[in-house]
Design a protein around this motif. Sequence first.
Motif, PDB file in Angstrom:
ATOM      1  N   HIS A   1      25.167  -9.098  29.294  1.00 44.79           N
ATOM      2  CA  HIS A   1      25.577  -9.344  27.915  1.00 44.79           C
ATOM      3  C   HIS A   1      25.729 -10.843  27.652  1.00 44.79           C
ATOM      4  CE1 HIS A   1      27.396  -8.055  24.065  1.00 44.79           C
ATOM      5  NE2 HIS A   1      28.029  -9.223  24.166  1.00 44.79           N
ATOM      6  N   GLU A   2      26.243 -11.545  28.617  1.00 46.52           N
ATOM      7  CA  GLU A   2      26.500 -12.975  28.475  1.00 46.52           C
ATOM      8  C   GLU A   2      25.208 -13.796  28.472  1.00 46.52           C
ATOM      9  OE1 GLU A   2      29.808 -16.083  30.320  1.00 46.52           O
ATOM     10  OE2 GLU A   2      29.210 -14.308  31.456  1.00 46.52           O
ATOM     11  N   ASN A   3      24.137 -13.196  28.991  1.00 46.89           N
ATOM     12  CA  ASN A   3      22.870 -13.921  29.130  1.00 46.89           C
ATOM     13  C   ASN A   3      21.720 -13.124  28.519  1.00 46.89           C
ATOM     14  OD1 ASN A   3      23.597 -16.309  31.107  1.00 46.89           O
ATOM     15  ND2 ASN A   3      24.617 -14.480  31.904  1.00 46.89           N
ATOM     16  N   PRO A   4      21.744 -12.923  27.204  1.00 49.43           N
ATOM     17  CA  PRO A   4      20.723 -12.087  26.551  1.00 49.43           C
ATOM     18  C   PRO A   4      19.359 -12.780  26.504  1.00 49.43           C
ATOM     19  CG  PRO A   4      22.067 -13.145  24.895  1.00 49.43           C
ATOM     20  CD  PRO A   4      22.687 -13.493  26.223  1.00 49.43           C
TER      21      PRO A   4
ATOM     22  N   LEU B   1      18.616  -8.993  20.858  1.00 52.37           N
ATOM     23  CA  LEU B   1      18.197  -9.214  19.475  1.00 52.37           C
ATOM     24  C   LEU B   1      18.491 -10.651  19.034  1.00 52.37           C
ATOM     25  CD1 LEU B   1      19.546  -5.879  18.061  1.00 52.37           C
ATOM     26  CD2 LEU B   1      17.235  -6.701  17.585  1.00 52.37           C
ATOM     27  N   PRO B   2      17.726 -11.167  18.073  1.00 50.00           N
ATOM     28  CA  PRO B   2      17.991 -12.517  17.541  1.00 50.00           C
ATOM     29  C   PRO B   2      19.129 -12.512  16.523  1.00 50.00           C
ATOM     30  CG  PRO B   2      16.052 -11.590  16.482  1.00 50.00           C
ATOM     31  CD  PRO B   2      16.476 -10.599  17.527  1.00 50.00           C
ATOM     32  N   ILE B   3      20.344 -12.274  17.007  1.00 47.80           N
ATOM     33  CA  ILE B   3      21.548 -12.174  16.178  1.00 47.80           C
ATOM     34  C   ILE B   3      22.617 -13.082  16.767  1.00 47.80           C
ATOM     35  CG2 ILE B   3      23.411 -10.623  15.438  1.00 47.80           C
ATOM     36  CD1 ILE B   3      21.415  -8.334  15.398  1.00 47.80           C
ATOM     37  N   LEU B   4      23.383 -13.741  15.913  1.00 47.71           N
ATOM     38  CA  LEU B   4      24.498 -14.570  16.359  1.00 47.71           C
ATOM     39  C   LEU B   4      25.714 -13.679  16.583  1.00 47.71           C
ATOM     40  CD1 LEU B   4      25.515 -17.480  16.877  1.00 47.71           C
ATOM     41  CD2 LEU B   4      26.240 -17.534  14.481  1.00 47.71           C
ATOM     42  N   GLU B   5      26.208 -13.633  17.802  1.00 47.89           N
ATOM     43  CA  GLU B   5      27.284 -12.713  18.173  1.00 47.89           C
ATOM     44  C   GLU B   5      28.617 -13.096  17.531  1.00 47.89           C
ATOM     45  OE1 GLU B   5      29.271 -10.678  22.160  1.00 47.89           O
ATOM     46  OE2 GLU B   5      27.353 -11.725  22.276  1.00 47.89           O
ATOM     47  N   GLU B   6      29.379 -12.057  17.122  1.00 46.83           N
ATOM     48  CA  GLU B   6      30.696 -12.257  16.511  1.00 46.83           C
ATOM     49  C   GLU B   6      31.750 -11.345  17.140  1.00 46.83           C
ATOM     50  OE1 GLU B   6      30.384 -11.675  12.306  1.00 46.83           O
ATOM     51  OE2 GLU B   6      28.815 -13.204  12.047  1.00 46.83           O
ATOM     52  N   THR B   7      31.555 -10.943  18.390  1.00 50.10           N
ATOM     53  CA  THR B   7      32.501 -10.003  19.012  1.00 50.10           C
ATOM     54  C   THR B   7      33.793 -10.677  19.445  1.00 50.10           C
ATOM     55  OG1 THR B   7      31.558 -10.361  21.210  1.00 50.10           O
ATOM     56  CG2 THR B   7      30.604  -8.584  19.876  1.00 50.10           C
ATOM     57  N   GLY B   8      33.725 -11.929  19.858  1.00 47.95           N
ATOM     58  CA  GLY B   8      34.901 -12.636  20.341  1.00 47.95           C
ATOM     59  C   GLY B   8      35.321 -12.265  21.748  1.00 47.95           C
TER      60      GLY B   8
ATOM     61  N   LYS C   1      26.044 -16.535  25.693  1.00 44.95           N
ATOM     62  CA  LYS C   1      25.997 -17.982  25.850  1.00 44.95           C
ATOM     63  C   LYS C   1      24.700 -18.555  25.295  1.00 44.95           C
ATOM     64  CE  LYS C   1      26.558 -18.024  30.319  1.00 44.95           C
ATOM     65  NZ  LYS C   1      26.812 -18.485  31.715  1.00 44.95           N
ATOM     66  N   THR C   2      23.865 -17.689  24.729  1.00 46.50           N
ATOM     67  CA  THR C   2      22.581 -18.115  24.167  1.00 46.50           C
ATOM     68  C   THR C   2      22.680 -18.107  22.650  1.00 46.50           C
ATOM     69  OG1 THR C   2      21.437 -17.094  26.043  1.00 46.50           O
ATOM     70  CG2 THR C   2      20.112 -17.672  24.111  1.00 46.50           C
ATOM     71  N   PRO C   3      22.662 -19.269  22.027  1.00 47.64           N
ATOM     72  CA  PRO C   3      22.811 -19.310  20.558  1.00 47.64           C
ATOM     73  C   PRO C   3      21.733 -18.482  19.855  1.00 47.64           C
ATOM     74  CG  PRO C   3      23.025 -21.508  21.505  1.00 47.64           C
ATOM     75  CD  PRO C   3      22.553 -20.613  22.609  1.00 47.64           C
ATOM     76  N   GLY C   4      22.174 -17.640  18.912  1.00 49.21           N
ATOM     77  CA  GLY C   4      21.231 -16.860  18.126  1.00 49.21           C
ATOM     78  C   GLY C   4      20.648 -15.662  18.826  1.00 49.21           C
TER      79      GLY C   4
ATOM     80  N   TYR D   1      28.914  -5.586  17.220  1.00 53.80           N
ATOM     81  CA  TYR D   1      28.682  -4.456  18.122  1.00 53.80           C
ATOM     82  C   TYR D   1      28.904  -4.885  19.571  1.00 53.80           C
ATOM     83  CZ  TYR D   1      26.202  -1.377  21.276  1.00 53.80           C
ATOM     84  OH  TYR D   1      25.894  -0.566  22.329  1.00 53.80           O
ATOM     85  N   ASN D   2      29.368  -3.938  20.383  1.00 55.48           N
ATOM     86  CA  ASN D   2      29.451  -4.153  21.832  1.00 55.48           C
ATOM     87  C   ASN D   2      29.323  -2.806  22.527  1.00 55.48           C
ATOM     88  OD1 ASN D   2      29.745  -5.425  24.294  1.00 55.48           O
ATOM     89  ND2 ASN D   2      31.971  -5.596  24.173  1.00 55.48           N
ATOM     90  N   PHE D   3      28.552  -2.774  23.589  1.00 55.08           N
ATOM     91  CA  PHE D   3      28.423  -1.553  24.382  1.00 55.08           C
ATOM     92  C   PHE D   3      29.775  -1.204  24.990  1.00 55.08           C
ATOM     93  CE2 PHE D   3      27.737   0.677  28.380  1.00 55.08           C
ATOM     94  CZ  PHE D   3      26.915   1.713  27.979  1.00 55.08           C
ATOM     95  N   ASN D   4      30.102   0.090  25.003  1.00 52.24           N
ATOM     96  CA  ASN D   4      31.378   0.568  25.517  1.00 52.24           C
ATOM     97  C   ASN D   4      31.242   0.913  26.995  1.00 52.24           C
ATOM     98  OD1 ASN D   4      33.807   1.886  26.069  1.00 52.24           O
ATOM     99  ND2 ASN D   4      33.919   2.784  24.025  1.00 52.24           N
ATOM    100  N   ASP D   5      31.892   0.125  27.855  1.00 48.56           N
ATOM    101  CA  ASP D   5      31.761   0.340  29.299  1.00 48.56           C
ATOM    102  C   ASP D   5      32.304   1.694  29.750  1.00 48.56           C
ATOM    103  OD1 ASP D   5      30.548  -2.159  29.875  1.00 48.56           O
ATOM    104  OD2 ASP D   5      32.493  -3.143  29.706  1.00 48.56           O
ATOM    105  N   GLU D   6      33.151   2.318  28.942  1.00 49.67           N
ATOM    106  CA  GLU D   6      33.678   3.637  29.306  1.00 49.67           C
ATOM    107  C   GLU D   6      32.593   4.715  29.293  1.00 49.67           C
ATOM    108  OE1 GLU D   6      36.999   4.652  26.880  1.00 49.67           O
ATOM    109  OE2 GLU D   6      38.140   2.841  27.389  1.00 49.67           O
ATOM    110  N   ALA D   7      31.448   4.421  28.663  1.00 50.21           N
ATOM    111  CA  ALA D   7      30.343   5.383  28.635  1.00 50.21           C
ATOM    112  C   ALA D   7      29.506   5.350  29.911  1.00 50.21           C
ATOM    113  CB  ALA D   7      29.441   5.111  27.426  1.00 50.21           C
ATOM    114  N   ILE D   8      29.731   4.359  30.755  1.00 49.01           N
ATOM    115  CA  ILE D   8      28.880   4.157  31.938  1.00 49.01           C
ATOM    116  C   ILE D   8      28.859   5.369  32.877  1.00 49.01           C
ATOM    117  CG2 ILE D   8      28.707   2.828  34.096  1.00 49.01           C
ATOM    118  CD1 ILE D   8      29.350   0.322  32.420  1.00 49.01           C
TER     119      ILE D   8
END
Length: 387
Positions: free
Chosen positions: A22-25, A83-90, A96-99, A362-369
Amino acid sequence: MPVKNRFAELLPEITEWRRDLHENPEILFETHRTSAIVEEKLKAFGCDEVVTGLGRTGVVGVIRGKTTRSGKVIALRADMDALPILEETGVDYASKTPGAMHACGHDGHTAMLLGAAKYLSETRNFDGTVVVIFQPAEEGGGGGKEMCDDGMMDRFGIQEVYGMHNWPGRPVGSFAIRPGAFFAAADQFEIIVSGKGGHAAKPQETIDSTLVASHIVIALQSIASRNVDPVEQVVVSVTSFETSSKAHNVIPATVKLRGTVRTLNKDVQDLAEERLIKIAETTAEAFGASAKVDYERGYPVMVNSEDQTEFAAEVAAAVSGSCEDAPLVMGGEDFAFMLNERPGAYILVGNGDTAAVHHPKYNFNDEAIPAGCSWWAEIAEQRMPAG
């Protein structure tokens, strides 16, 4: 040990993999880091064969069971691209990849299939061969088609193929599926409307391409409301309206429209394309302008095979306690290309009460793993039972 319990034990490790991804899309076919991590882990797990470079940056691992007398070969597929989206999850592991961000959960899909591959490589409690497919460029690049075009199905002798996608709004770890047409064909179009530009104070001396294009946008909605049988599904969306002028006092000479057409039936798809072109051209002509249409067929309808869908639902019910009927989805999915090559099924796994996919929060839910990993592992073990 029950399969799901094993994945509950592995949850912290798989979560760590998922959050690193997730940190390195990486977008489309540029999944070089992701593909290298997948390759490294599959080799470390002890896969019998690991092949890279299919579909440009795709990775395939082969895991043979304790026996292979059945001759069965089952494939499990996950997508890897962002995806080419600017993340807003916080979140503290945000992109770490802009956009660029994993706004569709492909980080979770990749991590879950890696978890299943680790388990299957350790236990090999099946009679046959499992092929794990890690695909780039699902988000508009057609990576699934490119892997098939590279001969993947024949090269590995794949007989059936199974895929999974997380689904916000469904309870975490629950499942839903449907046989037959499931995800829509996704076509795209571009319309160039050409008129005669001029001063906004003298519209009589122009052929106003903005006005013409506006009429085209409205008229295209008649495809769904007046051309297609109401019991069929079709969505025609104009998503971009771009003029050749940015000045407030200039009537532009040209307007560019872009959009998408979604259908679940080949005849409806053909009709929608025919009517879109005709409406654009004749509407423009009525105003003294012209319209040039570029219509491109995209992902085909994704169709789940009857037998494999029934089996996939039974496995899902065994994992989570039940499996519901899924609704039709007008979004596109390039797993369709693999299902066009081999019978198989695609299932939805609940992501809980999260933002929708393709949303910056959006963020994937790790509880679904655990549920997702278990479904893939059980597909292999139950479709090719040992002994």
